[in-house]
Design a protein around this motif. Sequence first.
Motif, PDB file in Angstrom:
ATOM      1  N   ARG A   6     -24.571 -47.625  22.314  1.00 33.33           N
ATOM      2  CA  ARG A   6     -23.138 -47.608  22.639  1.00 33.33           C
ATOM      3  C   ARG A   6     -22.520 -49.001  22.528  1.00 33.33           C
ATOM      4  N   LYS A   7     -23.233 -50.002  23.028  1.00 30.66           N
ATOM      5  CA  LYS A   7     -22.719 -51.383  22.963  1.00 30.66           C
ATOM      6  C   LYS A   7     -22.701 -51.891  21.514  1.00 30.66           C
ATOM      7  N   LEU A   8     -23.699 -51.509  20.729  1.00 30.37           N
ATOM      8  CA  LEU A   8     -23.730 -51.913  19.323  1.00 30.37           C
ATOM      9  C   LEU A   8     -22.555 -51.321  18.550  1.00 30.37           C
ATOM     10  N   LYS A   9     -22.169 -50.105  18.905  1.00 29.95           N
ATOM     11  CA  LYS A   9     -21.003 -49.496  18.258  1.00 29.95           C
ATOM     12  C   LYS A   9     -19.755 -50.335  18.508  1.00 29.95           C
ATOM     13  N   PHE A  10     -19.590 -50.797  19.739  1.00 26.34           N
ATOM     14  CA  PHE A  10     -18.468 -51.679  20.060  1.00 26.34           C
ATOM     15  C   PHE A  10     -18.539 -52.957  19.223  1.00 26.34           C
ATOM     16  N   LEU A  11     -19.734 -53.534  19.137  1.00 24.77           N
ATOM     17  CA  LEU A  11     -19.904 -54.791  18.391  1.00 24.77           C
ATOM     18  C   LEU A  11     -19.623 -54.606  16.902  1.00 24.77           C
ATOM     19  N   VAL A  12     -20.050 -53.470  16.335  1.00 24.78           N
ATOM     20  CA  VAL A  12     -19.793 -53.186  14.919  1.00 24.78           C
ATOM     21  C   VAL A  12     -18.304 -52.913  14.698  1.00 24.78           C
ATOM     22  N   ASP A  13     -17.716 -52.063  15.565  1.00 25.37           N
ATOM     23  CA  ASP A  13     -16.295 -51.709  15.415  1.00 25.37           C
ATOM     24  C   ASP A  13     -15.394 -52.935  15.489  1.00 25.37           C
ATOM     25  N   ASN A  14     -15.805 -53.910  16.288  1.00 23.32           N
ATOM     26  CA  ASN A  14     -14.991 -55.122  16.462  1.00 23.32           C
ATOM     27  C   ASN A  14     -15.484 -56.288  15.597  1.00 23.32           C
ATOM     28  N   LYS A  15     -16.382 -55.977  14.663  1.00 26.58           N
ATOM     29  CA  LYS A  15     -16.857 -56.925  13.651  1.00 26.58           C
ATOM     30  C   LYS A  15     -17.520 -58.170  14.249  1.00 26.58           C
ATOM     31  N   PHE A  16     -18.253 -57.945  15.349  1.00 30.75           N
ATOM     32  CA  PHE A  16     -19.097 -59.014  15.873  1.00 30.75           C
ATOM     33  C   PHE A  16     -20.479 -58.963  15.230  1.00 30.75           C
ATOM     34  N   VAL A  17     -20.909 -57.764  14.841  1.00 33.12           N
ATOM     35  CA  VAL A  17     -22.168 -57.605  14.114  1.00 33.12           C
ATOM     36  C   VAL A  17     -21.967 -56.618  12.971  1.00 33.12           C
ATOM     37  N   ASP A  18     -22.867 -56.696  11.993  1.00 29.83           N
ATOM     38  CA  ASP A  18     -22.892 -55.750  10.874  1.00 29.83           C
ATOM     39  C   ASP A  18     -24.279 -55.122  10.799  1.00 29.83           C
ATOM     40  N   LYS A  19     -24.353 -54.013  10.093  1.00 28.44           N
ATOM     41  CA  LYS A  19     -25.648 -53.456   9.704  1.00 28.44           C
ATOM     42  C   LYS A  19     -25.923 -53.915   8.287  1.00 28.44           C
ATOM     43  N   ASN A  20     -27.055 -54.583   8.063  1.00 27.21           N
ATOM     44  CA  ASN A  20     -27.336 -55.066   6.719  1.00 27.21           C
ATOM     45  C   ASN A  20     -27.950 -53.965   5.854  1.00 27.21           C
ATOM     46  N   LYS A  21     -28.356 -54.303   4.648  1.00 26.94           N
ATOM     47  CA  LYS A  21     -28.872 -53.303   3.702  1.00 26.94           C
ATOM     48  C   LYS A  21     -30.147 -52.642   4.197  1.00 26.94           C
ATOM     49  N   ASN A  22     -30.835 -53.287   5.140  1.00 30.51           N
ATOM     50  CA  ASN A  22     -32.052 -52.709   5.725  1.00 30.51           C
ATOM     51  C   ASN A  22     -31.778 -51.907   6.992  1.00 30.51           C
ATOM     52  N   GLY A  23     -30.496 -51.745   7.330  1.00 29.63           N
ATOM     53  CA  GLY A  23     -30.137 -50.972   8.521  1.00 29.63           C
ATOM     54  C   GLY A  23     -30.369 -51.726   9.816  1.00 29.63           C
ATOM     55  N   LEU A  24     -30.429 -53.057   9.738  1.00 29.02           N
ATOM     56  CA  LEU A  24     -30.668 -53.876  10.923  1.00 29.02           C
ATOM     57  C   LEU A  24     -29.384 -54.599  11.314  1.00 29.02           C
ATOM     58  N   TYR A  25     -29.249 -54.866  12.597  1.00 31.34           N
ATOM     59  CA  TYR A  25     -28.032 -55.503  13.110  1.00 31.34           C
ATOM     60  C   TYR A  25     -28.133 -57.020  12.996  1.00 31.34           C
ATOM     61  N   VAL A  26     -27.079 -57.609  12.400  1.00 28.85           N
ATOM     62  CA  VAL A  26     -27.029 -59.054  12.169  1.00 28.85           C
ATOM     63  C   VAL A  26     -25.639 -59.569  12.536  1.00 28.85           C
ATOM     64  N   VAL A  27     -25.531 -60.865  12.655  1.00 25.60           N
ATOM     65  CA  VAL A  27     -24.239 -61.493  12.949  1.00 25.60           C
ATOM     66  C   VAL A  27     -23.283 -61.247  11.789  1.00 25.60           C
ATOM     67  N   SER A  28     -22.041 -60.866  12.127  1.00 26.66           N
ATOM     68  CA  SER A  28     -21.051 -60.551  11.102  1.00 26.66           C
ATOM     69  C   SER A  28     -20.324 -61.807  10.626  1.00 26.66           C
ATOM     70  N   ASN A  29     -19.956 -61.815   9.351  1.00 29.51           N
ATOM     71  CA  ASN A  29     -19.125 -62.893   8.803  1.00 29.51           C
ATOM     72  C   ASN A  29     -17.667 -62.460   8.913  1.00 29.51           C
ATOM     73  N   SER A  30     -17.099 -62.632  10.104  1.00 26.50           N
ATOM     74  CA  SER A  30     -15.749 -62.135  10.386  1.00 26.50           C
ATOM     75  C   SER A  30     -14.953 -63.176  11.146  1.00 26.50           C
ATOM     76  N   ASN A  31     -13.649 -62.935  11.248  1.00 27.54           N
ATOM     77  CA  ASN A  31     -12.791 -63.844  12.007  1.00 27.54           C
ATOM     78  C   ASN A  31     -13.161 -63.845  13.491  1.00 27.54           C
ATOM     79  N   ASN A  32     -13.563 -62.694  14.013  1.00 30.57           N
ATOM     80  CA  ASN A  32     -13.965 -62.636  15.418  1.00 30.57           C
ATOM     81  C   ASN A  32     -15.168 -63.535  15.693  1.00 30.57           C
TER      82      ASN A  32
END
Length: 329
Positions: free
Chosen positions: A272-298
């Motif tokens: 649930r928390k990861l969904k918030f982080l993805v929706d707000n562009k704090f993290v991304d899912k990379n090509k391997n389906g793993l969560y990483v730091v997003s390259n975003s303005n946030n």
Amino acid sequence: MSKEIRLKFSTEVSVHEVYNVLTKNYIEIITDYFELQRIWLNNAYVTFKDLDKYFILMSLVSKTFDSYAEYFIKYDFDQFYNVDQYELRKFNIVNISKELSISKETARRKILELEKIGIINKNKKAVIINRKAYNLQKPVTAIHLISKFLANLSKHLQKSNIIRQQISSLDLELLIKNNYTHCWNYFLKFQIGMLTTFKQKFFKDYETVQIWAMIVYNQNLSLTKKFKASNKYPDKVKDTYLDELLSLTETLGLNAMTISDLTGIPRPTVIRKLKFLVDNKFVDKNKNGLYVVSNSNNVKEIDKYRLENVHKISEMSCKLFNAARMYKN
């Protein structure tokens, strides 16, 4: 305490000196700081499975230390933990709510929960903290880790001729424990202020902060290994840190199960928390389906706060060095 240890602290260090050394040796020093934060947050969550309650307890303990300081009382580690209970007469739910950036209703509910499990007792406008609370937050591991961080910092302070000798982690542990209520209050105030601001500015709760921090910590470990392997640290890496971190996002990352295992937070909550982080562009899912730091303005906004925090880390470190230095048997 031996005379030898005191002599190493014969001259006060300044915030400016600590900041310059931390800036010049950022990656080499900051990894110990990240390790301290990771373990402190993980242990905090395990205590109550609820970081709001833990932060309320830490705020109350810090206010206990403040009360001691008002009467020029200093206790060492063992003396403090031999106290059965301590009464805080200036207790105010509104102040707790503001300090921790939680609603008054949430603060009141969490305090009632702490009462039910015997951590505190409320008496009109006063609160009694029971010894059980002290034992729950006995920071043996945290003292060891911050001593390791400060020892590494002292190595670079010595190389810069700011102090005469490097101070060992063991010496720093002894110095902090011998001057415990004074030294540890600096750390608690720093933690409460830094992590609450982090939550307030970017995230909705402390658990989301913890999950985000775990993802950053994982990438930082790989970045540190990369620099160690090449034996070359880029100039001004403090300022280019985010770019260095983002360069690793395609090959690294964590899944929800691993984050749950590492933090102790239940997997459904992590998802649930990861969904918030993805929706707000704090993290991304990379090509391997793993969560990483997003390259975003946030994330760039978070990086600005990281740079501000280097000053705060320097201030806290400086206070700990100098408070420990002043201790005498």
